[in-house]
Write an enzyme that holds these catalytic residues in place. Sequence first.
Site, PDB file in Angstrom:
ATOM      1  N   GLY A 261      35.442  35.095  38.232  1.00  0.00           N
ATOM      2  CA  GLY A 261      36.584  34.721  39.372  1.00  0.00           C
ATOM      3  C   GLY A 261      37.409  35.793  39.605  1.00  0.00           C
ATOM      4  O   GLY A 261      37.370  37.144  39.119  1.00  0.00           O
ATOM      5  N   SER A 262      38.614  35.549  40.170  1.00  0.00           N
ATOM      6  CA  SER A 262      39.639  36.355  40.573  1.00  0.00           C
ATOM      7  C   SER A 262      40.488  36.805  39.046  1.00  0.00           C
ATOM      8  O   SER A 262      40.511  36.149  38.096  1.00  0.00           O
ATOM      9  CB  SER A 262      40.616  35.666  41.353  1.00  0.00           C
ATOM     10  OG  SER A 262      41.385  34.618  40.642  1.00  0.00           O
TER      11      SER A 262
ATOM     12  N   GLY B 152      43.477  34.386  38.408  1.00  0.00           N
ATOM     13  CA  GLY B 152      43.156  33.165  37.901  1.00  0.00           C
ATOM     14  C   GLY B 152      42.599  33.292  36.518  1.00  0.00           C
ATOM     15  O   GLY B 152      42.760  32.706  35.590  1.00  0.00           O
TER      16      GLY B 152
ATOM     17  N   GLU C 132      35.017  37.705  33.731  1.00  0.00           N
ATOM     18  CA  GLU C 132      34.731  38.919  34.668  1.00  0.00           C
ATOM     19  C   GLU C 132      35.699  38.564  35.715  1.00  0.00           C
ATOM     20  O   GLU C 132      35.573  37.669  36.518  1.00  0.00           O
ATOM     21  CB  GLU C 132      33.208  38.766  35.252  1.00  0.00           C
ATOM     22  CG  GLU C 132      32.950  39.758  36.231  1.00  0.00           C
ATOM     23  CD  GLU C 132      31.657  39.662  36.948  1.00  0.00           C
ATOM     24  OE1 GLU C 132      31.734  39.809  38.150  1.00  0.00           O
ATOM     25  OE2 GLU C 132      30.656  39.317  36.196  1.00  0.00           O
TER      26      GLU C 132
ATOM     27  N   CYS D  80      30.033  40.924  43.514  1.00  0.00           N
ATOM     28  CA  CYS D  80      31.066  41.593  42.455  1.00  0.00           C
ATOM     29  C   CYS D  80      30.662  42.995  42.091  1.00  0.00           C
ATOM     30  O   CYS D  80      31.894  43.770  41.708  1.00  0.00           O
ATOM     31  CB  CYS D  80      31.024  40.774  40.922  1.00  0.00           C
ATOM     32  SG  CYS D  80      29.089  40.576  40.515  1.00  0.00           S
TER      33      CYS D  80
ATOM     34  N   GLU E 252      40.427  45.763  43.958  1.00  0.00           N
ATOM     35  CA  GLU E 252      39.486  45.321  44.844  1.00  0.00           C
ATOM     36  C   GLU E 252      39.894  44.294  45.849  1.00  0.00           C
ATOM     37  O   GLU E 252      41.068  43.721  45.948  1.00  0.00           O
ATOM     38  CB  GLU E 252      38.659  44.158  43.835  1.00  0.00           C
ATOM     39  CG  GLU E 252      37.347  43.603  44.449  1.00  0.00           C
ATOM     40  CD  GLU E 252      36.810  42.497  43.639  1.00  0.00           C
ATOM     41  OE1 GLU E 252      35.569  42.152  43.829  1.00  0.00           O
ATOM     42  OE2 GLU E 252      37.437  41.946  42.720  1.00  0.00           O
TER      43      GLU E 252
END
Length: 724
Positions: A441-442, A445, A465, A502, A589
Amino acid sequence: MRIFIAGDSTAADYPSGQAPQAGWGQALAAFLDVPVVNEAYPGASVRSSIEQLGMYERIMAEIGPDDLLLICFGHNDGRHDRGRFGAPHGSYTAHLLRYAEGARARGARPVLVTSVERRTPGGSPTHGEYPAAMKALAAAEGIPLIDLQDASARRWRELGAEATERLFLWLGPHPNYPHGSADDTHFTGAGAIEVARLLLEEAGPLLPPAVRTPSDLTWRTPVPVRSIDARSGGQRGEYAAATPQEVGAVCRRAAELLPVLDEAGPRERAALLDAMAGALDARASALVAAADAETALGVARLTGEVARTTGQLRLFAEVLREGSFLDVRIDSADPGATPPRPDLRRMNVPLGVAGVFSASNFPFAFGVAGGDTASALAAGCTVVVKAHELHPETSALTLGALRAGAAAAGLPDDVVQLVHGRDAGTALVQDGRVRAIGFTGSLRGGRHLHDLAGARPEPIPFYGELGSLNPLVVTPGAAKARLTEIAKGLADSVTLGAGQFCVKPGLVLAPAGAGLPEAMAGHFTYLAPQTLLGDSIRTAFTEGVADRASIPGLRTVATGRTGESRQTAARLMAGPVTLLGSSELLLEECFGPVTVVLEYTGEDDLADALASASGTLTVTLHSEPGETGLAARLAAVARDRAGRLVFDSYPTGVAVGWAQQHGGPYPATTAPATTSVGTDAIRRFLRPVAYQNCPPRLLPPPLRDDDPWRLPRRLDGTLVLPER
């Protein structure tokens, strides 16, 4: 003034899905106009509330002057299971004192409360030495005490067995309890009200007076997670968000099933994974339809993703049958060595319950049945998945398929369980029964959850990740030899899946004057409007593009076609590589269909720019055979930045196999020595155990001399393969 409660299930709040069960803390709030902050948690002991459940930290972070803390433990402290036991006059009182001292240090007032008594024949006490130990602590430390145990025991004797039955959770068949309930520990709403009344009566001036006497309670209904159509924004359904108490119950069940998976052994677990794959294949059409509605990723893409997901499950079944994942090593005893060498036998064993966070952009391959779940089950871990809020229906349907597969394999269908809701994710990371977390995820978070996992009294591994820039380098020779080919391939890679991969190339380093941005522009200009996974992702993308557009010297080269309000246009931006010196934003990103081409003027500029990139999943290099020296220099830099180096192709598309590495230095992942794709992912959920001079009868099968499981083993340093 606020009243905080630290306690167990008898005091906890319960949601509507568990009505009529209620705790006295839930009822206390109905008597008073003073705010009640109830942190009580089912199954908690005072030790586990501090060491495993995060209760102490949550209360101390919030409590302040003039607040009051009710400290009530004793129901679970005598249990000799993992992490809960505390001797009455030892760690039990030491942990109670920690709560009291923490409250006092913050200007709050601690009050000890003995545990409410159970319903027993004749009113006999059930808490052993714990109430006496609490009373001794109160006297020694000058802490006010409310003797709720004595008051409740007297009351249950006064009422008698028949009258008290309605106060405790004795039910016939009920919508929330289909098989009824015969519970002498927990309360109905009426019982919770009675205990709260007793508490106030015994407290006297320690607590504020009641302003009302409730006749019934209101059970809280958590805000549901809604399934939203990604294209139209319309609501498709609702899924109940799990409360922390419900997450605790799910984790408890997962822990109970660990011996079942362990005893099944590799071959039965392989059959389990094969059966789950078959069940997913049989439901593929329904799964794809739901996922397409919730993500707008398209039927063709999602059909392929289901196939990849079932392929992952079957690959891990192959891993189990092959057996080297156990890494069996045996060093024979040598009494004549100096010093004498013992008999040592080592193998990998499961870590325990695994928590998995489903990803937004791969609802199947990184979802409920994704690689984290497959590798954890293969390792022998039960799994609790936190569904992603952007595809709750897909998650629920996938779980149904996994449960059907488990049943077909003759194993309990809840070896994988599912919870919904943001708060459920926090509770999952903090639950003491969870031994590892897999997350995709982010950055924001993921880092929050990573820090929660590390802040636990017993920290656990967090395999996260979090975000990846994935630089792509075009050398002068490659630009000259195949500019048109690279421009098309790169544009396709950047916009594949609306740029929500991703491993999307988010930064391109190209030679100045070669014309790569202009060659790519045509591919962007005519690109159809993009539908992103959800509103939050679209908002973040729009803001990210606007922030980059405001950087002086960075120009927008091309914009895709615009569409409806819920759609967005792809972007291509470009500028000189010197912009890296003035804006760190270009090294972050931006999730969605955008990339930035930065143009360099010399090899040193190129190498320095690549070296400035932070940890990433991939670095891609396009070069020509005559540029071996430059390519080798760049590959050396790339190796220190990435987990996978891609040559003369594109990073989107991650093959699932024995040699894959999907990980990289932070912030790409929190554990760069591991992978979330490929067979080596299983090692995240294993740990080694050595048996020294163990009697043969006590050895697990993989470590026995006769090798009943026929496994690859390293015997005195030599790899020995079994005869098949």
